[in-house]
Design an enzyme around this catalytic site. Structure first.
Site, PDB file in Angstrom:
ATOM      1  N   SER A   1      -0.273   1.267   1.085  1.00  0.00           N
ATOM      2  CA  SER A   1       0.000   0.633   2.370  1.00  0.00           C
ATOM      3  C   SER A   1       1.480   0.359   2.599  1.00  0.00           C
ATOM      4  O   SER A   1       1.870  -0.017   3.709  1.00  0.00           O
ATOM      5  CB  SER A   1      -0.770  -0.699   2.459  1.00  0.00           C
ATOM      6  OG  SER A   1      -0.397  -1.568   1.404  1.00  0.00           O
ATOM      7  N   TYR A   2       2.340   0.535   1.599  1.00  0.00           N
ATOM      8  CA  TYR A   2       3.766   0.285   1.775  1.00  0.00           C
ATOM      9  C   TYR A   2       4.386   1.377   2.646  1.00  0.00           C
ATOM     10  O   TYR A   2       4.377   2.551   2.282  1.00  0.00           O
ATOM     11  CB  TYR A   2       4.492   0.240   0.426  1.00  0.00           C
ATOM     12  CG  TYR A   2       4.155  -0.938  -0.454  1.00  0.00           C
ATOM     13  CD1 TYR A   2       3.416  -2.024   0.019  1.00  0.00           C
ATOM     14  CD2 TYR A   2       4.568  -0.978  -1.786  1.00  0.00           C
ATOM     15  CE1 TYR A   2       3.105  -3.106  -0.797  1.00  0.00           C
ATOM     16  CE2 TYR A   2       4.271  -2.060  -2.605  1.00  0.00           C
ATOM     17  CZ  TYR A   2       3.532  -3.114  -2.102  1.00  0.00           C
ATOM     18  OH  TYR A   2       3.224  -4.184  -2.917  1.00  0.00           O
ATOM     19  N   ALA A   3       4.910   0.949   3.789  1.00  0.00           N
ATOM     20  CA  ALA A   3       5.524   1.867   4.752  1.00  0.00           C
ATOM     21  C   ALA A   3       4.577   3.022   5.078  1.00  0.00           C
ATOM     22  O   ALA A   3       4.992   4.172   5.223  1.00  0.00           O
ATOM     23  CB  ALA A   3       6.851   2.406   4.225  1.00  0.00           C
TER      24      ALA A   3
ATOM     25  N   GLY B   1       2.472   4.566   3.298  1.00  0.00           N
ATOM     26  CA  GLY B   1       2.411   5.607   2.275  1.00  0.00           C
ATOM     27  C   GLY B   1       3.756   6.243   1.983  1.00  0.00           C
ATOM     28  O   GLY B   1       3.896   6.996   1.018  1.00  0.00           O
TER      29      GLY B   1
END
Length: 333
Positions: free
Chosen positions: A79-81, A83
């Site tokens: 979920s960070y940026a 993917g």
């Protein structure tokens, strides 16, 4: 950048030759993650800013500086940026040809494309992460949420299948209560599947109550390796936020502003005092406090530039005295 690399190399040489002050510095030792055979640098580099506040060039610079320091433990999430963080880490490993020397941890459960922990969703999420990371296995997979809408048995069987297929080596959890950890361990034993080996929860000098108590007790009973996230409380424990005007440019300014209380200032005062005694930075002391706590393997910290790594590098060999630990404990009560 050259100056930072030189400084980190000098620290590494000093550690190797025993020329660091024996009263306050210890040898650099990698740590085992729970009952696994993973051996990690005692500071995990978070990829939560990669693809957000750090572009490709800055991300590569940060990762290069971390590797020069001896770091091998990179923490990210699908979920960070959206993917992008996983993709940037994967590109860096491919360019540096160092995948075999890195321990890669990622999390699933929160991404917009694969939300939740149902078996089919989790499996798709892991395959997507593998593609973005450009690797054939994830060393440490975290369940990023406690999905109470899915029976643990379903999730645990899906993870075990991925482990048996060699796509995941070990797994842990994030944001689970002590009771839920017990449920998971019981379910794992009944099903005969791989148990969790790691726990990642919010834990730092300012935010102790979520972890200390039942959760810490259960983690110790189960022999889980603990990786505190938000180890520097969104940057507050670096000491750079002393007044309201300092918070204006912080991406998490709302959260940081809430920490500027009498207690928060009291903790910074104690950190300042110990940092002066140890001739190091406030951030290094805050991380060293965590590293001295039972069960803690590697705090998870992020930086927005390679230069900031120098402020954290001392923590991995810093040894706080009993008096200093007690001082910090009292200030953060």
């Amino acid at each position: 950048m050259a100056g930072i690399v030189t400084q980190l190399q000098q620290v590494a040489v000093a550690v190797a030759t025993g020329h660091l002050d024996a009263a306050t510095r210890g040898p650099l030792r990698f740590r085992a993650v729970g009952s696994s055979d993973l051996s990690v640098f005692p500071l995990a580099l978070s990829g939560n800013v990669f693809g957000w506040t750090a572009d490709d060039a800055e991300t590569n610079s940060i990762l290069d500086a971390y590797a020069e320091q001896g770091g091998n433990f990179v923490d990210t999430a699908d979920s960070y940026a959206g993917g992008r963080s996983e993709t940037m880490i994967g590109n860096w490993m491919r360019k540096r040809r160092n995948r075999s020397s890195m321990v890669v941890a990622t999390k699933v459960g929160k991404s917009a494309d694969h939300p939740g922990l149902r078996a089919r969703v989790l499996t798709r999420a892991v395959h997507a992460s593998l593609n973005r990371l450009g690797t054939d296995r994830i060393d440490l997979l975290y369940l990023h949420i406690d999905d109470v809408n899915v029976e643990f048995e379903e999730t645990l069987l899906a993870v075990d299948e991925l482990i048996r297929a060699g796509k995941v080596r070990y797994f842990g959890c994030s944001d689970h209560t002590g009771n839920r950890l017990i449920e998971a361990r019981v379910a794992s034993a009944q099903l005969g599947v791989a148990p969790m080996v790691a726990l990642q929860n919010r834990y730092n000098l300012l935010q102790r109550s979520e972890y200390e108590g039942d959760l810490a007790h259960v983690a110790a009973q189960q022999g889980l390796g603990v990786m505190p996230r938000f180890a520097l409380a969104s940057g507050f424990l670096t000491g750079k936020y002393r007044q309201r005007s300092d918070v204006a440019l912080n991406q998490r300014r709302g959260e940081v502003a809430k920490l500027m209380t009498r207690r928060g200032m009291r903790i910074l005062t104690a950190l300042d005092r110990v940092a002066r005694e140890q001739s190091t930075t406030v951030a290094s002391v805050a991380l060293a406090w965590l590293l001295a706590k039972p069960g803690v393997v590697a705090p998870v910290a992020s930086v927005t530039s390679a230069e900031q790594l120098a402020d954290l590098s001392d923590a991995v060999t810093l040894q706080l005295t009993r008096h200093q630990m007690a001082d910090l404990d009292r200030a953060s009560q």
